[in-house]
Design a protein around this motif. Structure first.
Motif, PDB file in Angstrom:
ATOM      1  N   GLN A   1     111.874  15.391  -5.271  1.00 13.21           N
ATOM      2  CA  GLN A   1     111.775  14.329  -4.274  1.00 13.21           C
ATOM      3  C   GLN A   1     110.813  14.719  -3.162  1.00 13.21           C
ATOM      4  OE1 GLN A   1     113.355  11.618  -4.999  1.00 13.21           O
ATOM      5  NE2 GLN A   1     112.807  10.384  -3.235  1.00 13.21           N
TER       6      GLN A   1
ATOM      7  N   GLY B   1     112.461   8.260  -0.268  1.00 15.70           N
ATOM      8  CA  GLY B   1     112.434   7.713  -1.616  1.00 15.70           C
ATOM      9  C   GLY B   1     113.392   6.560  -1.799  1.00 15.70           C
ATOM     10  N   ALA B   2     114.583   6.653  -1.186  1.00 16.71           N
ATOM     11  CA  ALA B   2     115.584   5.593  -1.340  1.00 16.71           C
ATOM     12  C   ALA B   2     115.169   4.309  -0.630  1.00 16.71           C
ATOM     13  CB  ALA B   2     116.936   6.070  -0.810  1.00 16.71           C
TER      14      ALA B   2
ATOM     15  N   TYR C   1     118.593   7.363  -5.865  1.00 18.48           N
ATOM     16  CA  TYR C   1     119.794   6.592  -6.215  1.00 18.48           C
ATOM     17  C   TYR C   1     120.583   7.249  -7.340  1.00 18.48           C
ATOM     18  CZ  TYR C   1     119.494   2.534  -3.182  1.00 18.48           C
ATOM     19  OH  TYR C   1     119.531   1.715  -2.090  1.00 18.48           O
TER      20      TYR C   1
ATOM     21  N   GLY D   1     110.872   1.662  -1.220  1.00 13.68           N
ATOM     22  CA  GLY D   1     110.899   1.278  -2.622  1.00 13.68           C
ATOM     23  C   GLY D   1     109.624   0.609  -3.080  1.00 13.68           C
ATOM     24  N   THR D   2     109.691   0.079  -4.293  1.00 17.17           N
ATOM     25  CA  THR D   2     108.511  -0.544  -4.892  1.00 17.17           C
ATOM     26  C   THR D   2     108.066  -1.810  -4.162  1.00 17.17           C
ATOM     27  OG1 THR D   2     110.030  -1.625  -6.430  1.00 17.17           O
ATOM     28  CG2 THR D   2     108.941   0.365  -7.196  1.00 17.17           C
TER      29      THR D   2
ATOM     30  N   LEU E   1     106.429   5.580  -6.153  1.00 16.90           N
ATOM     31  CA  LEU E   1     107.486   4.801  -5.491  1.00 16.90           C
ATOM     32  C   LEU E   1     108.697   4.623  -6.399  1.00 16.90           C
ATOM     33  CD1 LEU E   1     105.168   2.134  -3.858  1.00 16.90           C
ATOM     34  CD2 LEU E   1     106.761   3.579  -2.596  1.00 16.90           C
ATOM     35  N   THR E   2     108.446   4.307  -7.669  1.00 22.26           N
ATOM     36  CA  THR E   2     109.542   4.061  -8.603  1.00 22.26           C
ATOM     37  C   THR E   2     110.350   5.326  -8.849  1.00 22.26           C
ATOM     38  OG1 THR E   2     108.256   2.328  -9.700  1.00 22.26           O
ATOM     39  CG2 THR E   2     110.130   3.229 -10.908  1.00 22.26           C
TER      40      THR E   2
ATOM     41  N   THR F   1     112.448   6.275  -5.641  1.00 26.41           N
ATOM     42  CA  THR F   1     113.624   5.434  -5.432  1.00 26.41           C
ATOM     43  C   THR F   1     114.708   5.739  -6.453  1.00 26.41           C
ATOM     44  OG1 THR F   1     112.220   3.672  -4.541  1.00 26.41           O
ATOM     45  CG2 THR F   1     114.422   3.050  -5.290  1.00 26.41           C
TER      46      THR F   1
ATOM     47  N   SER G   1     113.428  -4.386   1.518  1.00 28.31           N
ATOM     48  CA  SER G   1     112.606  -3.173   1.579  1.00 28.31           C
ATOM     49  C   SER G   1     113.282  -2.070   2.387  1.00 28.31           C
ATOM     50  CB  SER G   1     111.246  -3.488   2.213  1.00 28.31           C
ATOM     51  OG  SER G   1     110.524  -4.392   1.424  1.00 28.31           O
TER      52      SER G   1
ATOM     53  N   ALA H   1     113.661  -1.886 -11.549  1.00 26.54           N
ATOM     54  CA  ALA H   1     112.796  -1.022 -10.744  1.00 26.54           C
ATOM     55  C   ALA H   1     111.817  -0.257 -11.634  1.00 26.54           C
ATOM     56  CB  ALA H   1     113.641  -0.047  -9.930  1.00 26.54           C
TER      57      ALA H   1
ATOM     58  N   GLY I   1     118.846   1.305   1.365  1.00 26.45           N
ATOM     59  CA  GLY I   1     118.802   2.689   0.907  1.00 26.45           C
ATOM     60  C   GLY I   1     119.426   3.690   1.865  1.00 26.45           C
TER      61      GLY I   1
END
Length: 436
Positions: A153, A24-25, A290, A28-29, A282-283, A286, A201, A108, A204
């Motif tokens: 997650q 997930g980190a 975080y 990302g988008t 994705l959003t 991420t 990209s 994001a 993370g």
């Protein structure tokens, strides 16, 4: 509600949940748009840039995994900096990473909100409300504790991985090898700018170090989670990039939602709806990763005196850093208003956030070179990663100015922060004096 929950190592993060947090980190988008943008810059040769960045991610991820396994603490890179370079560097890098969420969460979330608005026919209000809803959902999940965060997650990562792999697999029969020619229409030199575009990209790998102590067995599970995440992220990025180039060809560069078009080729249906579904997954993934890492960091900074002591609750393994989470969630509101209501450029906020992250990377890998044992695999990875991060610093350029501002503020706080008032000592009694 209490700010803490009882520590329960047996109920900590598993290697699989850690893998999901990493995915997930890092994933990302950018996967929604960057494969097409890179192809626009370098043509099919952009695939070389993707491969190079996947390879460069290995030493970077291995470095932070080695640090996290050896020094599991909520402070993450801030703790490594303290051990390697002292208090001032620790405060600076801690502040730089802590303020990535207030600066970067709104852009994001708005990025995902834009896909929702496009799919539903909404406008700016729909975008902003969708972004606010996603930010609220992630905050609520983290406030409920790491068990909820890890399970959310894991579900998000599983759905996203299945959706992307299924889309690519079903779209590949529509691939045309002729779309790979000419392979480098803008020359081989175009690979470098394509790589510079794609490098964000792969940010993370530092985020999960703040959760290292939350793993059931950090020394074993953190490296396993990192290795699994590297494999998943590498496969997904390369698969999507290859499919976008070979299936969509030149049309990818002009498509409003290239990933949606690819998914439409494979799954059928409305490309905008499919792209919106991917954007939401994705959003949320991420932001969830975080928020979890930075909230834990804020508690550790409060514990160590780098932020007000009031934030310290939640720094111990198993505790929920609700006060720190409340602070970062509140600080995202001005950023959301600036971008969603007053139309500030999201690209600028993203670039400023990137400057903070690259600064954290630079200090983290430098600390690894100093802390990890000589001739160890982790230290070798850190040496390679350090060379890559130096190149990233040069590529970030003027946007490092914001990191300099945050660093200066951190040093000023350290210099002028309120000192604790010592408790008055009772006067010694006559009997005590006589006994001395």
């Amino acid at each position: 509600m209490s700010d803490t929950t009882s520590a329960d190592p047996a109920g900590g993060l598993t290697a699989l949940q850690g893998t999901a947090l990493y995915v997930g980190a890092v994933l990302g988008t950018g996967v929604i748009a960057l494969p097409a943008l890179a192809a626009q810059v370098a043509g099919p040769a952009s695939l070389v840039a993707w491969c190079a960045l996947v390879v460069l991610s290995v030493p970077l991820a291995a470095t932070f995994a080695a640090l996290g396994a050896r020094h599991p603490d909520a402070g993450g890179v801030s703790t490594y900096a303290r051990l390697a370079f002292g208090e001032r560097t620790a405060v600076v890098v801690g502040w730089c990473f802590f303020f990535t969420v207030p600066m970067g969460a709104a852009p994001a979330a708005l990025f995902g909100g834009q896909y929702i608005a496009a799919a539903t026919g909404g406008g700016n209000t729909t975008t902003t409300l969708a972004a606010a809803a996603m930010m609220a959902l992630v905050t609520a999940a983290n406030a409920a504790g790491l068990r909820v965060t890890g399970r959310l997650q894991l579900a998000l990562a599983a759905m996203l991985t299945l959706l992307l792999l299924l889309s690519v697999t079903l779209a590949l029969p529509h691939a045309r090898w002729t779309n790979l020619t000419p392979f480098a229409p803008h020359g081989w030199s175009a690979i470098a700018p394509a790589a510079a575009l794609l490098v964000w990209s792969f940010a993370g790998w530092e985020a999960i170090t703040h959760l290292a102590a939350e793993f059931r067995r950090p020394a074993r599970d953190l490296p396993r989670a990192t290795a699994l995440a590297l494999a998943v992220v590498g496969v997904l990025y390369l698969a999507v990039a290859f499919a976008v180039v070979t299936v969509l060809g030149a049309s990818a560069a002009t498509a409003d939602a290239p990933l949606g078009e690819l998914m439409s080729q494979g799954l059928g249906g409305n490309a905008r709806l499919l792209a919106a579904a991917a954007a939401v997954l994705l959003t949320l993934g991420t932001m969830n990763a975080y928020y979890a890492g930075v909230a834990k960091l804020g508690a550790a900074l409060g514990r160590d005196g780098a932020l007000p002591e009031w934030l310290a609750r939640g720094s111990t393994a198993g505790e929920v850093p609700r006060r720190s989470l409340a602070v970062i969630s509140t600080l995202t509101i001005p950023s959301l208003i600036a971008t969603g209501v007053f139309h500030a450029r999201t690209e600028t906020l993203v670039s400023l956030t990137a400057g903070l992250i690259v600064t954290v990377y630079a200090v983290g890998v430098a600390a690894a070179v100093r802390l990890l044992p000589r001739r160890s695999k982790g230290r070798t990875a850190a040496m390679v990663a350090l060379a890559a991060v130096v190149a990233l610093l040069a590529a970030t350029g003027v946007y490092l100015a914001w990191a300099a501002v945050v660093s200066t503020a951190a040093l000023l706080y350290l210099r002028f922060k309120p000192r604790p008032i010592p408790s008055p000592q009772p006067e010694p009694t006559a009997s005590a004096v006589g006994s001395q």
